[in-house]
Motif scaffolding. Structure first.
Motif, PDB file in Angstrom:
ATOM      1  N   TYR A 114      32.864  41.369  36.410  1.00  0.00           N
ATOM      2  CA  TYR A 114      32.953  40.919  37.804  1.00  0.00           C
ATOM      3  C   TYR A 114      32.610  39.434  37.890  1.00  0.00           C
ATOM      4  O   TYR A 114      33.291  38.671  38.568  1.00  0.00           O
ATOM      5  CB  TYR A 114      32.007  41.737  38.686  1.00  0.00           C
ATOM      6  N   GLU A 133      31.638  45.195  36.305  1.00  0.00           N
ATOM      7  CA  GLU A 133      32.234  45.956  37.394  1.00  0.00           C
ATOM      8  C   GLU A 133      31.580  47.334  37.475  1.00  0.00           C
ATOM      9  O   GLU A 133      31.264  47.949  36.456  1.00  0.00           O
ATOM     10  CB  GLU A 133      33.742  46.133  37.161  1.00  0.00           C
ATOM     11  N   ASN A 146      35.530  48.999  43.116  1.00  0.00           N
ATOM     12  CA  ASN A 146      34.152  48.666  42.772  1.00  0.00           C
ATOM     13  C   ASN A 146      33.260  48.785  44.000  1.00  0.00           C
ATOM     14  O   ASN A 146      33.701  49.216  45.072  1.00  0.00           O
ATOM     15  CB  ASN A 146      34.073  47.270  42.140  1.00  0.00           C
TER      16      ASN A 146
END
Length: 274
Positions: A114, A133, A146
Motif C-alpha cells: 500500500y 495491503e 482493502n
C-alpha cells in the motif's frame, strides 16, 4: 653715479637636486605580512577544503556503499525475499546517492504494497518500512477491497471462503467497506461468520452467514435489528439453522422466519455429504 643707491644683488637660487630611484624600486609594492595570523587563517580555510574533499569523495558510488537493508512492517503476504529483486538495483550505491523516492515508487507498484517509506541510517544502513495491503473482503467474484475501500490488484485464492464477499449495484467500495466494518462490530458476539454482505439499489442490506442462513436487515435501524437478531439466534435458531432459509428483521418488535422445504433440506444434506 655717485649719488645712486647701489642695488643689492639677490642671492642666486640653487636648484634642489632629487635623486631618482631606479624604476624597479618605484613599482615595488610595500607588503607587510603578519605571519602571526597565518595559522588562524589556515584553520578557517582547512574545514572548507575538507568538506569539499568529502563531498567529491561521497559522489563516487563505490565509496561507503550500503551494506545492510532491513525490511520492516506487519507483513502477512510479503517478505524481504519477495521485494529483494526490486530493492537490489537501487542499493548498489551509497546512502547519499540513493534514489529514495524512485525506490519508494517502485516498491508501491507491487500489488501487495500500500505504501513504502525509507529511513537512512548513516553511514551504511537502510530501513524500508512497508504498509501492506489488508484485504477486508472480496468485491464481487474477481476483486478484493482493502481497509480503505480500494480495489487490490492481487490474487489471494487461499482466502476464498475465508473473507466475505461484498455486493452492491453502485461502484461504492469505500461505502460498502465502512458499512461492513460496522456490521462486524455489531455482530462480534454472533457465533458464526458472515460470508456475504449485500446492498441493493434502494440501500437495503442483506447478510448470508457461513451456515447458509440469509438475514434481511433492511434500510433503517440496522444496528438495533442485528443486536436483536443475535439474541434470538443464540436462544432459538442456532439448533434449527439447517431448516431455516431466511430470517427477516424488518419488523418493529421481532423478526420472521422462512423455513426450508423438505426438498431443500434433502438437497443441502446431499451437498454436505458430497
Amino acid at each position: 653715479m655717485a649719488g645712486a643707491v647701489a642695488k643689492k644683488k639677490r642671492p642666486q637660487a640653487t636648484r634642489r637636486k632629487t635623486v631618482r630611484k631606479p624604476l624597479g624600486d618605484r613599482w615595488k609594492p610595500n607588503i607587510n605580512i603578519n605571519w602571526a595570523r597565518v595559522p588562524a587563517i589556515l584553520l578557517m580555510i582547512a574545514p572548507l577544503f575538507l568538506i569539499a574533499a568529502a563531498y567529491f569523495w561521497i559522489q563516487r558510488p563505490e565509496n561507503l556503499t550500503i551494506t545492510s537493508v532491513e525490511v520492516t512492517g506487519d507483513l502477512k503476504y510479503l517478505n524481504q525475499d519477495n521485494l529483494q529483486p526490486i530493492i537490489e538495483p537501487y542499493v548498489a550505491t551509497n546512502l547519499f546517492l540513493l534514489e529514495a523516492k524512485e525506490l519508494e515508487t517502485e516498491l508501491e507498484f507491487n500489488s501487495w504494497v500500500y505504501s513504502a517509506s525509507l529511513t537512512k541510517l548513516w553511514p551504511d544502513k537502510l530501513r524500508i518500512t512497508i504498509h501492506e495491503e489488508r484485504p477486508i473482503a472480496f468485491w464481487g467474484e474477481d476483486s478484493m477491497l482493502n481497509e480503505f475501500g480500494e480495489i487490490i490488484d492481487a490474487e489471494l485464492s487461499e482466502k476464498v471462503g475465508k473473507l466475505p464477499v461484498l455486493y452492491s449495484p453502485e461502484d461504492n467500495g469505500r461505502g460498502m467497506v465502512e458499512n461492513y466494518l460496522n456490521v462486524q462490530k455489531w455482530t462480534k458476539d454472533l457465533p458464526i461468520q458472515i460470508s456475504e454482505f449485500r446492498e441493493d439499489s434502494r440501500g437495503s442490506w442483506q447478510l448470508k452467514l457461513a451456515d447458509g442462513l440469509i438475514v434481511d436487515i433492511g434500510r433503517v435501524q440496522q444496528e438495533r435489528r442485528l443486536r436483536r437478531f443475535i439474541v434470538g439466534y443464540k436462544r432459538e435458531l442456532v439448533d434449527k439453522v439447517k431448516t431455516i432459509h431466511t430470517v427477516d428483521l424488518r419488523y418493529t418488535n421481532g423478526f420472521a422466519v422462512k423455513w426450508k422445504s423438505a426438498w431443500q433440506i434433502k438437497q443441502d444434506a446431499k451437498k454436505d455429504k458430497g
